[in-house]
Structures are given as structure tokens and as C-alpha cells.
Design a protein around this motif. Sequence first.
Motif, PDB file in Angstrom:
ATOM      1  N   SER A  38       0.816  -1.217   0.000  1.00  0.00           N
ATOM      2  CA  SER A  38       0.000   0.000   0.000  1.00  0.00           C
ATOM      3  C   SER A  38       0.848   1.265   0.000  1.00  0.00           C
ATOM      4  CB  SER A  38      -0.930   0.016   1.213  1.00  0.00           C
ATOM      5  OG  SER A  38      -1.745   1.175   1.156  1.00  0.00           O
ATOM      6  N   SER A  39       0.327   2.268  -0.701  1.00  0.00           N
ATOM      7  CA  SER A  39       0.864   3.628  -0.644  1.00  0.00           C
ATOM      8  C   SER A  39       0.419   4.288   0.653  1.00  0.00           C
ATOM      9  CB  SER A  39       0.287   4.471  -1.792  1.00  0.00           C
ATOM     10  OG  SER A  39       0.808   4.082  -3.019  1.00  0.00           O
ATOM     11  N   ALA A  40       0.950   5.471   0.882  1.00  0.00           N
ATOM     12  CA  ALA A  40       0.468   6.314   1.966  1.00  0.00           C
ATOM     13  C   ALA A  40      -0.890   6.880   1.574  1.00  0.00           C
ATOM     14  CB  ALA A  40       1.447   7.453   2.200  1.00  0.00           C
ATOM     15  N   VAL A  44      -0.297  12.562   1.859  1.00  0.00           N
ATOM     16  CA  VAL A  44       0.538  12.526   3.066  1.00  0.00           C
ATOM     17  C   VAL A  44       2.035  12.650   2.718  1.00  0.00           C
ATOM     18  CG1 VAL A  44       1.302  11.056   4.973  1.00  0.00           C
ATOM     19  CG2 VAL A  44      -1.125  11.360   4.529  1.00  0.00           C
ATOM     20  N   THR A  45       2.471  11.950   1.668  1.00  0.00           N
ATOM     21  CA  THR A  45       3.884  12.040   1.291  1.00  0.00           C
ATOM     22  C   THR A  45       4.262  13.485   0.936  1.00  0.00           C
ATOM     23  OG1 THR A  45       3.706   9.806   0.421  1.00  0.00           O
ATOM     24  CG2 THR A  45       5.670  11.033  -0.200  1.00  0.00           C
ATOM     25  N   ASP A  46       3.392  14.130   0.166  1.00  0.00           N
ATOM     26  CA  ASP A  46       3.648  15.539  -0.177  1.00  0.00           C
ATOM     27  C   ASP A  46       3.758  16.403   1.076  1.00  0.00           C
ATOM     28  OD1 ASP A  46       3.700  15.340  -2.953  1.00  0.00           O
ATOM     29  OD2 ASP A  46       1.513  15.460  -3.110  1.00  0.00           O
ATOM     30  N   GLY A 127       4.886   8.030   5.759  1.00  0.00           N
ATOM     31  CA  GLY A 127       3.568   8.030   5.101  1.00  0.00           C
ATOM     32  C   GLY A 127       3.015   6.621   5.008  1.00  0.00           C
ATOM     33  N   GLU A 128       3.786   5.726   4.426  1.00  0.00           N
ATOM     34  CA  GLU A 128       3.350   4.333   4.271  1.00  0.00           C
ATOM     35  C   GLU A 128       3.365   3.611   5.620  1.00  0.00           C
ATOM     36  OE1 GLU A 128       4.828   5.959   1.911  1.00  0.00           O
ATOM     37  OE2 GLU A 128       3.766   5.418   0.083  1.00  0.00           O
ATOM     38  N   GLN A 129       4.345   3.986   6.471  1.00  0.00           N
ATOM     39  CA  GLN A 129       4.429   3.299   7.773  1.00  0.00           C
ATOM     40  C   GLN A 129       3.203   3.531   8.636  1.00  0.00           C
ATOM     41  OE1 GLN A 129       7.936   2.487   9.974  1.00  0.00           O
ATOM     42  NE2 GLN A 129       9.101   3.990   8.800  1.00  0.00           N
ATOM     43  N   GLY A 194       4.517   0.255   0.515  1.00  0.00           N
ATOM     44  CA  GLY A 194       5.132   0.526  -0.769  1.00  0.00           C
ATOM     45  C   GLY A 194       6.203   1.579  -0.582  1.00  0.00           C
ATOM     46  N   PHE A 195       7.057   1.782  -1.602  1.00  0.00           N
ATOM     47  CA  PHE A 195       7.924   2.964  -1.675  1.00  0.00           C
ATOM     48  C   PHE A 195       9.120   2.915  -0.730  1.00  0.00           C
ATOM     49  CE2 PHE A 195       7.942   7.713  -0.316  1.00  0.00           C
ATOM     50  CZ  PHE A 195       8.626   8.164  -1.434  1.00  0.00           C
ATOM     51  N   VAL A 196       8.965   2.222   0.405  1.00  0.00           N
ATOM     52  CA  VAL A 196       9.962   2.283   1.486  1.00  0.00           C
ATOM     53  C   VAL A 196      10.835   1.037   1.480  1.00  0.00           C
ATOM     54  CG1 VAL A 196      10.266   2.399   3.982  1.00  0.00           C
ATOM     55  CG2 VAL A 196       8.328   3.563   2.904  1.00  0.00           C
ATOM     56  N   GLY A 208      11.677   6.405  -5.191  1.00  0.00           N
ATOM     57  CA  GLY A 208      11.236   7.422  -6.159  1.00  0.00           C
ATOM     58  C   GLY A 208       9.750   7.639  -6.014  1.00  0.00           C
ATOM     59  N   ARG A 209       9.308   8.885  -6.269  1.00  0.00           N
ATOM     60  CA  ARG A 209       7.893   9.206  -6.088  1.00  0.00           C
ATOM     61  C   ARG A 209       7.013   8.264  -6.914  1.00  0.00           C
ATOM     62  NH1 ARG A 209       6.219  13.696  -3.576  1.00  0.00           N
ATOM     63  NH2 ARG A 209       4.418  12.328  -3.328  1.00  0.00           N
ATOM     64  N   GLY A 210       5.946   7.845  -6.318  1.00  0.00           N
ATOM     65  CA  GLY A 210       5.075   6.878  -6.980  1.00  0.00           C
ATOM     66  C   GLY A 210       5.636   5.466  -6.944  1.00  0.00           C
ATOM     67  N   GLY A 211       6.666   5.252  -6.102  1.00  0.00           N
ATOM     68  CA  GLY A 211       7.426   4.002  -6.135  1.00  0.00           C
ATOM     69  C   GLY A 211       6.744   2.779  -5.534  1.00  0.00           C
ATOM     70  N   SER A 212       5.531   2.928  -5.030  1.00  0.00           N
ATOM     71  CA  SER A 212       4.862   1.747  -4.469  1.00  0.00           C
ATOM     72  C   SER A 212       4.600   0.679  -5.530  1.00  0.00           C
ATOM     73  CB  SER A 212       3.536   2.140  -3.817  1.00  0.00           C
ATOM     74  OG  SER A 212       3.771   2.992  -2.740  1.00  0.00           O
ATOM     75  N   ASP A 213       4.377   1.119  -6.759  1.00  0.00           N
ATOM     76  CA  ASP A 213       4.224   0.157  -7.858  1.00  0.00           C
ATOM     77  C   ASP A 213       5.466  -0.719  -7.969  1.00  0.00           C
ATOM     78  OD1 ASP A 213       1.875   1.389  -8.559  1.00  0.00           O
ATOM     79  OD2 ASP A 213       2.735   2.506 -10.239  1.00  0.00           O
TER      80      ASP A 213
HETATM   81  N1  ASP Z   1       3.655   7.655  -1.260  1.00  0.00           N
HETATM   82  C1  ASP Z   1       4.642   7.721  -2.289  1.00  0.00           C
HETATM   83  C2  ASP Z   1       4.385   8.909  -3.198  1.00  0.00           C
HETATM   84  O1  ASP Z   1       3.408   9.601  -3.026  1.00  0.00           O
HETATM   85  C3  ASP Z   1       4.733   6.455  -3.075  1.00  0.00           C
HETATM   86  C4  ASP Z   1       3.490   6.079  -3.834  1.00  0.00           C
HETATM   87  O2  ASP Z   1       2.423   6.617  -3.617  1.00  0.00           O
HETATM   88  O3  ASP Z   1       3.584   5.189  -4.690  1.00  0.00           O
HETATM   89  O4  ASP Z   1       5.178   9.156  -4.058  1.00  0.00           O
END
Ligand code: ASP
Length: 469
Positions: A38-40, A44-46, A127-129, A194-196, A208-213
Amino acid sequence: MKIVMKFGGSSVANGTMIRRAAEIVAKESTQNQITVVSSAMEGVTDSLLTMASEVSNRGADPIQKFVRDLYERHLLAIQLGTENSDLQRQAEKKLKKQLHDLEEVFTGIAILRELTPRSKDHILSFGEQLLVPIFETVLQDLGLKAKSITGKEAGIVTDDIFGDASPLKEQTRESVRREVGKILRRETIPVITGFVAANQNGNYTTLGRGGSDYTATIIGDSLDFDEVWILTDVDGFMTSDPRLVPEARLLSTISYLEAIEMVAFGAKAMHPKALIPAAEKKIPIRIKNTFNPKSSGTLIAETEMVPSKRIVKALGLIRDVAMINVSGTEMVGRPGMAGRIFDILGKNGINILMISQSVSEANITFLVSRNLSARTVSVLEIAFLGKGLIREVRAEDNVSVISVLGAGMRGTPGIAAKVFGAVASHGINVRMVAQGSSELNISFAVQEQDCEEALRVIHKKFKLEMNNY
Ligand code: ASP
Ligand code: MG
């Protein structure tokens, strides 16, 4: 089947959404073995990023309010997502402990007035934690066995490139198999941030941003899963950006290579690096819209698995590009000129999007991001002008790149003629053309003001709005 289900930030934006996500997991887990990534929560990350730089510039003042707001938002999610009050209490206790830790890290940054890439990743990891224990709790509330862990605990080990880390493949594979395998053997659903991840010293890194994928496909690859599902807020990959081309249509299937090209040309459906582990292992990826369960989404798989009669499948667009032209008759027949130009750009960290050189060799043209335009010109002028090799370096700043994509273009003659014929018939001037030898795409530059019309014209010419592939 063994499936990773990855939920994006908008799919876990609040307690109701997390509940809905958990119900999707519950439904699938009756037939399949599920691992959740899961993403945050959306935004929240922003907000962590903004707060980190504010605290490092201006000190500790805003920390308490920020942490309290996070507490309230996550607490509300626990309350909305969970019915059982014991579970709620446990989750709240964990949340308090985590936020206490976050406050300490922020305070450290405030004291030092310094935000290093390493401490920034530590902050971003929260965020993810904060999210995964809530997801775990909601799954438990639905009667499932679940265990939340960080990507670090899951065994994702990366290099030291904070903010854009890449996994060390073998080590990651081994430790993910061990750590996530342990949970799966207890017939429990792992819920992974994700991401972490972490580097070899155990410091938090992010992918990297969006890295949960990316986390999802790393996990899927490491454990040889059957499928990776990306649950998000779009239906999947489209023939073009529907905001620019209203008749754009969902692509129900595409190959890995096509997806990689499309992401490079601006499709937002997935994180670019995430496709690589899946492509290597040939693990199918399904993109699904949490907000539109009726849509079949996009399936990304090997070319043979997703045969298509379509030659051109989609159109990409990159805006905010500048075209740089380096010219001088002295360049003709002088070996190594292109090498020297690109060497200098590389040493200055300037990334080149597209290159072309005419046979006459009197000029080399290439594209860079528009914000690098002035720097590119000055770097080249300093290196070359007055040395008798180059006469002029010129930048044209109002350019966009259109890319015509599709694996079927390989070896099919006449596509370029059709593309440029269509564009020319609308009086649109093509400034520069490139085709990779993979023949997966034809890319060309037009003036910014022409780009949207060019997209629509080509979309129509190839009848991409029709559902006949
Ligand atoms: N939370 C992180 C972001 O906003 C990772 C993700 O959402 O995939 O970049
Ligand atoms: Mg996010």
C-alpha cells in the motif's frame, strides 16, 4: 493464484476507502493467496516533504500541529474502517508510538537545520508506515489474518541513492523470499509499505515518487507470484490522454515493451521502473480502477500473450521540451563531434530526449527538457565557440514531442508516411523526426501550439477510437 495487490494513495485516502480496499482483498483471498502493498494516504507524502523542508529552514514551531493533524486523520481512518473496539485501540496505540517517533526525527532536523537526502527518506517513510497497520487492522476486523511490515522488514535492500533507490537484486530476492515467505506460510496476508526500503546499513531509502508500484513488482518477482494488480484511480492505459483527445479509449491489453514506451511518453498509469521486474519474469500486471470496478482495466503481459491486430496502439506527448541545434560546416566529416557534444552534456547532467543528425553533417539537433535549455546552450558555447568547430548553438523553446507507439509497427512499411501525411494535411509543420531501431515508436517534434491538434489528427487517422483490436 499468488497475487500482489497494490493500492495507490487515493484508494486508501480515508477509512471508508481502506475498508473498501480491504473488502476487495477479502473477496480475492477466498480463491487466491494475496499479498498487499500500500501507498500512503493521498497527500501525506507531499505534506511530509513540505514539512521537512519547512522545519529544516525555520525550526520546530510547526511540528506539533502537523503531527496532531496526521494523528487525527489516521485516527479517523481507524474509527471509520474498523468496528471492533479492541482492534481500534491497538491500532491507535501503534499510531501514537509511530507519531512520537516521527516527532523525534522532525525535532532532530529542526535542531540541525539540515535536511540530508538520508533524513528526508526517513521522514518520507512515515507516510506508508502510518498506513499499513491501519490496513492490517481493517483486514483483521473483516476476520482475516494479516500482518503489516515495512519494505525494509520485507527484505527490500537497495543501493544508497536516497530518494530514487534501486534494489540489490539477489540480496533482495533472498531476503524477501525469507521474510514475506514466513508470513505467507502462516496463512496470513502480508501488508507491506510501498515505496519504502532500506540500504545495506539499514537506513531507510525510498524508491522514487510513486514508487509503491515498484515495491509491488519487486515483491512479485522475488516470490515468483502469478500476477501483480495495481489498484488505482484510472481505468488503465489509454490510446491517448483523454483530456487532449476526448475520443481516447482504454487499452484492454498491451505488452511490457509498449507499456514501458508509453510510460516514457507520459502515461501516468504506472511507475516506469516497476515494469522492469515484471517484464523480466513475465509476470502479468493488471491495472484496475478502485473507483470503477466495472471497468476491465488494462492487462500488461508478454507480446505473445496479448496479440493485437493493431499496428499503432497509442499516442504519447511530452511537453515543455526545447530543441537545440548545433551547426557549422566545419563539423562535416569530422569524426567524434557528436561524441564530444554529448560527452559535455552528460558531464553536466543534461539528459537528451531525442537526437537527429542530417547526412550532410552540418548540424546536429537534439531535444532537452525546456528548463535545461539555457544551460545547454551556455555549456556548449563555453566548450566549443571560437574554436573553429561550431558556428552556432541555437535553442527553440516552444517544442513538444509526439510519439506514435505500437509493437506492430516493426517491419510494417508506410506508417511514417501515414503519420506525416495526416499531420501535413492539417498544415502542421514537423520540426524533427526520430525512430528508434526497435521500431516500437516514431517520435517527432512540433511547435507547442500544434501538438494537441496533431494528436487528434493522428488518433483519427489510425481510428484509435474504435474498439477493433
Ligand atoms: N507515497 C509515495 C508517493 O506519493 C509512493 C506512492 O504513492 O507510490 O510518491
Ligand atoms: Mg502517493
